[in-house]
Design an enzyme around this catalytic site. Sequence first.
Site, mmCIF file in Angstrom:
data_model
loop_
_atom_site.group_PDB
_atom_site.id
_atom_site.type_symbol
_atom_site.label_atom_id
_atom_site.label_comp_id
_atom_site.label_asym_id
_atom_site.label_seq_id
_atom_site.Cartn_x
_atom_site.Cartn_y
_atom_site.Cartn_z
ATOM 1 C CB THR A 27 -1.019 0.032 1.206
ATOM 2 O OG1 THR A 27 -0.133 0.326 2.424
ATOM 3 C CG2 THR A 27 -1.759 -1.335 1.323
ATOM 4 N N GLY A 58 3.279 -1.115 4.357
ATOM 5 C CA GLY A 58 2.584 0.205 4.721
ATOM 6 C C GLY A 58 3.700 1.338 4.832
ATOM 7 C CB VAL A 84 8.049 0.301 8.038
ATOM 8 C CG1 VAL A 84 7.746 1.807 7.984
ATOM 9 C CG2 VAL A 84 7.431 -0.415 9.125
ATOM 10 C CE LYS A 85 5.561 1.474 -0.388
ATOM 11 N NZ LYS A 85 4.697 1.327 -1.334
ATOM 12 C CB ILE A 86 11.405 4.405 4.944
ATOM 13 C CG1 ILE A 86 11.193 3.737 6.174
ATOM 14 C CG2 ILE A 86 11.994 5.888 5.378
ATOM 15 C CD1 ILE A 86 10.125 4.351 7.004
#
Length: 220
Positions: A27, A58, A84-86
């Site tokens: 997402t 996310g 975790v998308k950074i």
Amino acid sequence: MTIYLDTSDIEQIKILSDLLPISGVTTNPTIVARSGEKLNTLLPKIRDALGNNGLIFGQVISNDAGSMIEEAIKLNQIVDNFVVKIPVTLQGIKAIKSLKNEGIKTLGTAIYTPQQGIVAALAGVSFVAPYINRIDTLTGNGIETVSTISHLLAHHAQSCQVLGASFKNTKQVIDCLSMSNTSVTIPVEIAYQMMTNPCVDEAINQFQCDWITAFNSLEH
């Protein structure tokens, strides 16, 4: 090589994860905003839709490293097998380094250049996500960028994988997967296009017609 769905559509996740070899769901803030649900309620629904299998990704929405880290820690507690998308910025790299020390798995997103990809990998991300179609549209050649990043990872960061994103057609997907150590995340419409073809339908219909002509039914 793995294929992920880039969506927050729970019904389509259920349908396509049953039909196709889907390894999880990605997402981003835009996708989540379209769903009308924040991640603390959306992520458990995605987990259920996947039958408690696969990875879920996310993204944080903060711009400074400290806030990114706080967000990431909270998001990581919502569901298991979470990444975790950074965004790969200066502040993002700082956050990635800290989260690596915390044992939190990350993906470096919003990648437009090979230098972003290799720096993120060296900082500790498990995945880097070049935006294939956006690169094509804005700055150059998306598949060439994937190729360069893949080559760099093979020499300097073998534990990191390319996760190609931002696709507008199936050719881009296949070209990306042709590179070594690559996976893709694709929107729902591309997932269907991967396995639909009028020529295939025509061939199957012809097989059935020929069988019925010979044996008067579809029974063996």
